[in-house]
Structures are given as C-alpha cells and as structure tokens.
Design a protein around this motif. Structure first.
Motif, short mmCIF file in Angstrom:
data_model
loop_
_atom_site.label_atom_id
_atom_site.label_comp_id
_atom_site.label_asym_id
_atom_site.label_seq_id
_atom_site.Cartn_x
_atom_site.Cartn_y
_atom_site.Cartn_z
N PRO A 3 58.16 61.35 57.20
CA PRO A 3 59.68 60.89 56.98
C PRO A 3 60.91 61.78 57.98
O PRO A 3 60.54 62.85 58.11
CB PRO A 3 59.73 61.39 55.46
N GLN A 4 61.81 61.32 57.71
CA GLN A 4 63.05 61.82 58.52
C GLN A 4 64.01 61.85 57.33
O GLN A 4 64.39 60.78 56.71
CB GLN A 4 63.75 60.90 59.52
N ILE A 5 64.92 63.24 57.02
CA ILE A 5 65.43 63.44 55.90
C ILE A 5 66.87 63.67 56.33
O ILE A 5 67.34 64.19 57.10
CB ILE A 5 64.97 64.66 55.20
N ASP A 6 67.77 63.00 55.53
CA ASP A 6 69.40 63.41 55.48
C ASP A 6 69.59 64.19 54.31
O ASP A 6 69.52 63.75 53.28
CB ASP A 6 70.03 62.08 55.30
N VAL A 7 69.93 65.54 54.69
CA VAL A 7 70.07 66.47 53.44
C VAL A 7 71.24 66.17 52.78
O VAL A 7 71.48 66.59 51.65
CB VAL A 7 70.07 67.86 54.04
N VAL A 168 74.09 73.63 72.85
CA VAL A 168 74.46 72.84 73.95
C VAL A 168 74.47 71.31 73.56
O VAL A 168 75.13 70.33 73.52
CB VAL A 168 74.00 73.23 75.21
N TRP A 169 72.98 71.24 73.20
CA TRP A 169 72.57 69.93 72.84
C TRP A 169 73.41 68.99 71.49
O TRP A 169 73.39 68.10 71.47
CB TRP A 169 70.94 69.70 72.62
N HIS A 170 73.68 70.05 70.48
CA HIS A 170 74.69 69.54 69.43
C HIS A 170 75.89 69.05 69.87
O HIS A 170 76.30 67.80 69.63
CB HIS A 170 74.59 70.71 68.62
N ALA A 171 76.38 69.77 70.81
CA ALA A 171 77.73 69.45 71.55
C ALA A 171 77.67 67.97 72.38
O ALA A 171 78.41 67.15 72.30
CB ALA A 171 78.27 70.54 72.35
N ILE A 172 76.40 67.89 73.10
CA ILE A 172 76.33 66.74 73.87
C ILE A 172 76.12 65.29 73.00
O ILE A 172 76.81 64.23 73.17
CB ILE A 172 75.02 66.86 74.50
N SER A 173 75.54 65.73 71.75
CA SER A 173 75.03 64.66 71.01
C SER A 173 76.50 64.10 70.36
O SER A 173 76.77 63.07 70.11
CB SER A 173 74.15 65.05 69.86
N ARG A 174 77.34 65.13 70.20
CA ARG A 174 78.63 64.76 69.40
C ARG A 174 79.60 63.88 70.61
O ARG A 174 80.35 63.17 70.23
CB ARG A 174 79.51 66.08 69.03
N GLU A 175 79.39 64.48 71.58
CA GLU A 175 80.26 63.93 73.01
C GLU A 175 79.97 62.43 73.01
O GLU A 175 80.76 61.67 73.33
CB GLU A 175 79.80 64.68 74.22
N TYR A 176 78.68 62.06 72.93
CA TYR A 176 78.15 60.93 72.91
C TYR A 176 78.24 60.03 71.62
O TYR A 176 77.58 58.82 71.60
CB TYR A 176 76.99 60.77 73.91
N ASP A 177 78.20 60.77 70.59
CA ASP A 177 78.52 60.30 69.30
C ASP A 177 76.98 59.60 68.80
O ASP A 177 76.85 58.55 68.57
CB ASP A 177 79.46 58.77 69.26
N GLN A 178 76.20 60.60 69.10
CA GLN A 178 74.75 60.19 68.82
C GLN A 178 74.34 60.88 67.49
O GLN A 178 74.57 62.17 67.22
CB GLN A 178 73.81 60.70 69.82
N ARG A 179 73.21 60.51 66.95
CA ARG A 179 72.45 61.34 65.81
C ARG A 179 71.76 62.39 66.68
O ARG A 179 71.13 62.07 67.52
CB ARG A 179 71.65 60.28 65.02
N LEU A 180 71.69 63.56 66.19
CA LEU A 180 70.90 64.64 66.24
C LEU A 180 69.79 64.97 65.54
O LEU A 180 70.28 65.39 64.22
CB LEU A 180 71.73 65.81 66.94
N ALA A 192 67.43 76.94 57.24
CA ALA A 192 68.69 77.51 57.29
C ALA A 192 69.50 77.42 58.65
O ALA A 192 70.82 77.49 58.82
CB ALA A 192 68.31 79.19 56.86
N LEU A 193 68.60 77.51 59.63
CA LEU A 193 69.20 77.08 61.02
C LEU A 193 69.95 75.82 61.22
O LEU A 193 71.01 75.78 61.73
CB LEU A 193 68.10 77.33 62.08
N SER A 194 69.31 74.79 60.56
CA SER A 194 69.85 73.57 60.51
C SER A 194 71.40 73.68 59.77
O SER A 194 72.38 72.83 60.18
CB SER A 194 69.01 72.61 60.01
N ASP A 195 71.25 74.31 58.64
CA ASP A 195 72.58 74.56 58.11
C ASP A 195 73.68 74.98 58.59
O ASP A 195 74.70 74.79 58.61
CB ASP A 195 72.24 75.33 56.57
N ARG A 196 73.12 76.12 59.39
CA ARG A 196 74.17 76.93 60.26
C ARG A 196 74.92 76.05 61.23
O ARG A 196 76.07 76.21 61.56
CB ARG A 196 73.60 78.34 60.68
N PHE A 197 73.95 75.21 61.78
CA PHE A 197 74.57 74.53 62.94
C PHE A 197 75.11 73.01 62.48
O PHE A 197 75.70 72.62 63.30
CB PHE A 197 73.70 74.08 64.07
N GLY A 198 75.11 73.09 61.11
CA GLY A 198 75.61 71.69 60.59
C GLY A 198 74.86 70.52 61.12
O GLY A 198 75.49 69.33 61.32
N ILE A 199 73.60 70.36 61.15
CA ILE A 199 72.66 69.50 61.37
C ILE A 199 72.09 69.01 60.05
O ILE A 199 70.96 69.48 59.67
CB ILE A 199 71.80 70.07 62.32
#
Length: 227
Positions: A3-7, A168-180, A192-199
C-alpha cells in the motif's frame, strides 16, 4: 502488492505491484527480473489489475527499459489501464539493467504513448544509482510522480547528505507539479523525516507490508506475505 499511504487522509491511495516467487525459503524477489518470462509478467499484470480496478486511485507497476519496449508487455499495460479505469495505472520506470540498450529518444515516445492512453509515469529511485538529474531530466515533463527510496542509502536517514538530496528532489517535484512518494519508511524516524519535509505520500513497512493478492486458480490457503 504494497500500500501507498496519504497521511493527510490516513488512507490508501495506491498499490505498488511487487513481483515475488516462491522458493524453499519462502516468497522472495527474483534474483533478476530479466529471468522472468515476459509472457508471465504480462499475464500477471492483466490478472492483477482486473481485481484492483475499483479499490484505489493508482496501481503502480515497475518496468525497465527492455520491458517498456516489448510489444507483448506494452499490450498488457494498455489492457490493464482499460481494466483499471477510472483508476490510473502508473508505469514506474526503473534503472534495472537490461540485456539491450535503448536510447532516451526511443523511450520517450513510448512513455508519451502511455500518457496519451490515460496512464501516468513515475520515475523510480531518483537521486540514487544512475537516476541523477542529468540522466532523467528529459523524462521529467512526462512524469506525474517521483519516488525517493530511503532503503537505497546504507547510512542513517539523519545523514545531512541524504536530507539535502531529499530537499533537492522535493523541490524538483514541486517545480514539475509531481507527486513525490517517500518509500522505504520502516521506522518512526522515517515518518518523522517525512513530516519535517512535508511529504504526505509514503510507502514502507512502517505503514504496510506487502501482501499476496489471490488470483483465479490460486490455492485457497494463500495468506499474507510475512517475509
């Protein structure tokens, strides 16, 4: 399938299909996917998506370049999208080594064909191996998703270099309007790392282990995958 989760909604938004085979040691990943007959892989993809069509928004399948260019596999992918509708099939382009070499100029039209048939493209394992920015930049305009895999790093996730790559990859995903999707999350530290980066989109044992999907003709005693 895993499964892939959307928190944000605490719900499963997709499944990644994972190919494993039965061995004396239990269910294991094949030593090489190149050893698996493409006819078998094509049949499994069609049979699996027929079941999952109304369960989630997305179903992801891993495809290397050789599989991507195989006529039989392509037909199975196209048929699977028809069965999944209105859900979308996400074709995860992996960096797995192939027996043949295909230039980006040959791969791009095939990916575009999938997009035109209502599918989405995911770039797997960005930031590791050969999947650096220069290697995949020509695919970015076609992709709807990228996946950053924590399990690909042997050092701890608190390592500043890993976190800088993720930034860096989080920024690239936002630049191209992609899901990360942050995958390989196995502990509370990863969450916790995901929370900190807002993923919010996540995958890993911390959120759900892979499960066997029983297909027509399978034994009735199929149980959840535990190893």
């Amino acid at each position: 399938m895993q499964p892939q989760i959307d928190v944000r909604t605490q719900s499963i938004f997709g499944y990644e299909l994972l190919l494993k085979q039965w061995t004396e040691a239990g269910w294991r990943v094949p030593a090489s996917f190149l050893q698996v007959d493409l006819a078998v892989m094509s049949w499994l993809l069609v049979a699996t998506t027929k079941i999952l069509g109304l369960k989630v928004q997305y179903v992801s399948v891993n495809v290397n370049r050789e599989q991507l260019m195989d006529t039989q596999m392509v037909q199975a992918i196209l048929q699977s999208q028809k069965q999944l509708y209105p859900a979308k099939l996400t074709v995860e382009l992996t960096e797995e080594t192939s027996t043949k070499t295909f230039a980006d100029t040959a791969v791009i039209p095939q990916l575009r064909r999938f997009v035109e048939h209502g599918m989405q493209v995911s770039l797997d394992d960005v930031g590791t191996g050969n999947n650096d920015y220069q290697s995949i930049r020509d695919f970015l305009p076609l992709a709807s998703e990228m996946k950053f895999a924590l399990q690909n790093f042997r050092v701890g996730i608190q390592d500043p270099q890993i976190q800088e790559k993720l930034r860096v990859w989080h920024a690239i995903s936002r630049e191209y309007d992609q899901r990360l999707i942050l995958e390989g999350i196995e502990t509370a530290d990863g969450a916790a790392l995901s929370d900190r980066f807002g993923i919010p989109l996540r995958q890993g044992y911390y959120y759900g282990k892979p499960e066997l999907l029983r297909l027509a003709g399978d034994p009735l005693d199929f149980t959840q995958l535990t190893s």
